[in-house]
Motif scaffolding. Structure first.
Motif, mmCIF file in Angstrom:
data_model
loop_
_atom_site.group_PDB
_atom_site.id
_atom_site.type_symbol
_atom_site.label_atom_id
_atom_site.label_comp_id
_atom_site.label_asym_id
_atom_site.label_seq_id
_atom_site.Cartn_x
_atom_site.Cartn_y
_atom_site.Cartn_z
ATOM 1 N N GLY A 114 -49.309 14.238 -85.867
ATOM 2 C CA GLY A 114 -49.821 12.971 -85.361
ATOM 3 C C GLY A 114 -48.789 11.884 -85.132
ATOM 4 N N TYR A 115 -47.513 12.180 -85.366
ATOM 5 C CA TYR A 115 -46.476 11.184 -85.138
ATOM 6 C C TYR A 115 -46.161 11.047 -83.647
ATOM 7 C CZ TYR A 115 -45.444 11.403 -90.157
ATOM 8 O OH TYR A 115 -45.538 11.345 -91.525
ATOM 9 N N ARG A 116 -45.642 9.881 -83.285
ATOM 10 C CA ARG A 116 -44.999 9.716 -81.982
ATOM 11 C C ARG A 116 -43.514 10.007 -82.177
ATOM 12 N NH1 ARG A 116 -44.797 4.618 -80.164
ATOM 13 N NH2 ARG A 116 -45.302 3.741 -82.222
ATOM 14 N N VAL A 117 -42.916 10.642 -81.196
ATOM 15 C CA VAL A 117 -41.539 11.108 -81.337
ATOM 16 C C VAL A 117 -40.681 10.576 -80.202
ATOM 17 C CG1 VAL A 117 -40.020 13.132 -81.388
ATOM 18 C CG2 VAL A 117 -42.248 13.211 -82.539
ATOM 19 N N ARG A 118 -39.510 10.088 -80.587
ATOM 20 C CA ARG A 118 -38.458 9.778 -79.621
ATOM 21 C C ARG A 118 -37.317 10.743 -79.894
ATOM 22 N NH1 ARG A 118 -36.860 4.110 -80.668
ATOM 23 N NH2 ARG A 118 -38.634 3.519 -79.351
ATOM 24 N N ARG A 158 -46.629 10.798 -75.897
ATOM 25 C CA ARG A 158 -46.292 10.731 -77.323
ATOM 26 C C ARG A 158 -44.841 11.118 -77.587
ATOM 27 N NH1 ARG A 158 -49.567 14.751 -79.717
ATOM 28 N NH2 ARG A 158 -48.966 13.944 -81.756
ATOM 29 N N LEU A 159 -44.159 11.549 -76.528
ATOM 30 C CA LEU A 159 -42.742 11.912 -76.625
ATOM 31 C C LEU A 159 -41.960 11.080 -75.616
ATOM 32 C CD1 LEU A 159 -40.409 13.764 -77.622
ATOM 33 C CD2 LEU A 159 -41.055 15.348 -75.787
ATOM 34 N N SER A 160 -40.889 10.428 -76.093
ATOM 35 C CA SER A 160 -40.026 9.649 -75.205
ATOM 36 C C SER A 160 -38.572 10.043 -75.420
ATOM 37 C CB SER A 160 -40.224 8.150 -75.449
ATOM 38 O OG SER A 160 -39.966 7.821 -76.807
ATOM 39 N N PHE A 161 -37.724 9.682 -74.466
ATOM 40 C CA PHE A 161 -36.339 10.125 -74.466
ATOM 41 C C PHE A 161 -35.386 8.943 -74.322
ATOM 42 C CE2 PHE A 161 -38.837 13.712 -73.255
ATOM 43 C CZ PHE A 161 -38.153 14.829 -73.700
#
Length: 341
Positions: free
Chosen positions: A27-31, A57-60
């Motif tokens: 459930g985390y958001r990830v960078r 939910r995923l960013s770079f």
């Protein structure tokens, strides 16, 4: 479930991608950081193979271990950081400096940025290479987290870089961490399912066997499944008992490479018919290592007992890893399923 934001460095890495899968599933958001924007779609596709369509939910963020650029942006707003980006054994690095500089400076760069951004804890992906290399045959086995590799002896540049980089990280925390917490995870040979063609050094060993590599070097290693390495990172991130600790990620007794080859032949039958169970003579490997950088790195490990224990993580964090056999066979099966061998 949680909506906290975490940074996982080195998003094109095998362990990093499984850490992202574990975090997204929790459930985390990830960078994540990548060195080139062209790699974003590849990372997303690999995560889809692992069962997660990350979407927004995923960013770079573009960042490199050798440059300050991008790191303040990467850590901004993150509660935790999983830092695994580091030079890995590709055969391209010919000098020790090519390994050590990026590993040491990269750790310090990430830790400094994390401290300045108010990150609570960094989980650093170190390696068995920082624990159990450079010791004589009379040194106690199995290795555990109290051990450090002995750099006064013949140690390869990869293991040397991992040792110096981890020591630098602990020194940073002690000297100028200002309350930043640190935990390290030290994996042995990491197997488990590949997600695509850009796989790790350990998986390349299995792929080469399945492709008919004519023999095995006389090298011994413990192993672990990448899914369990990611699970250990997650536990090390949140458990209060993990602060300030090192954790070996390993399960079972160590295996010689010929034993891995024999396991593949026993469990996979016809698809492993090209796997050789011949052992290359040590002297032949030493001679070949004079002109081959990858074999040169193997020479200090010939005939070396690398047995280690992961009982600390099981005891303190409730870690329950898969068997070494499942780690190896699931790796081979994934390579076959994805058409990579």
């Amino acid at each position: 479930m949680t909506d906290k934001l975490l940074l996982v460095t080195g998003g094109t890495g095998f362990i990093a991608q499984y850490c992202m899968l574990a975090l997204l599933n929790a459930g985390y958001r990830v960078r994540t950081t990548i060195r080139s924007p062209e790699r974003e779609e590849e990372v997303r596709q690999y995560l889809k193979v692992g069962g997660v369509d990350a979407g927004d939910r995923l960013s770079f963020v573009i960042a490199n271990l050798t440059d300050d650029y991008g790191w303040p942006e990467a850590v901004a707003g993150c509660a935790y950081v999983m830092h695994g980006a580091s030079p890995t054994p590709s055969g391209d690095q010919m000098r020790e400096e090519d390994w050590i500089g990026p590993a040491v400076d990269g750790n310090l760069r990430v830790l400094g940025a994390a401290r300045d951004a108010g990150v609570r804890r960094v989980v650093l992906t170190s390696a068995f290479g920082a624990i159990g290399v450079g010791h004589g045959p009379d040194y106690r086995r199995p290795f555990d987290e109290a051990d450090w590799s002995d750099l006064t002896r013949n140690v390869g540049p990869y293991q040397k870089s991992k040792t110096l980089a981890e020591r630098a990280a602990w020194d940073f925390i002690a000297r100028e961490g200002n309350g930043l917490e640190l935990t390290t995870v030290n994996p042995v040979a990491v197997y488990g399912p590949a997600l695509g063609a850009d796989y790790s050094h350990s998986i390349r060993l299995i792929a080469n066997m399945l492709k008919g590599q004519p023999g095995c070097v006389n090298v011994n290693s413990c192993c672990v499944d990448v899914r369990d390495v990611a699970d250990l990172h997650l536990r090390a991130m949140t458990d209060p008992a993990a602060n300030g600790e090192r954790f070996l990620a390993t399960v079972g007794e160590s295996l010689w490479m010929v034993e891995v080859a024999e396991l593949l032949r026993q469990r996979l039958g016809k698809v492993a018919e090209n796997v050789s169970t011949q052992v290359w003579p040590d002297e032949q490997v030493r001679i070949a290592g004079e002109t081959n950088a990858q074999l040169k790195a193997v020479v200090p490990l010939l005939g070396y007992d690398m047995n280690a224990t992961g009982k600390k993580a099981e005891r303190l964090l409730g870690w329950a890893p898969r068997s070494r056999e499942e780690a190896i066979i699931s790796c081979a099966e994934s390579l076959i399923r994805l058409g990579l061998v």
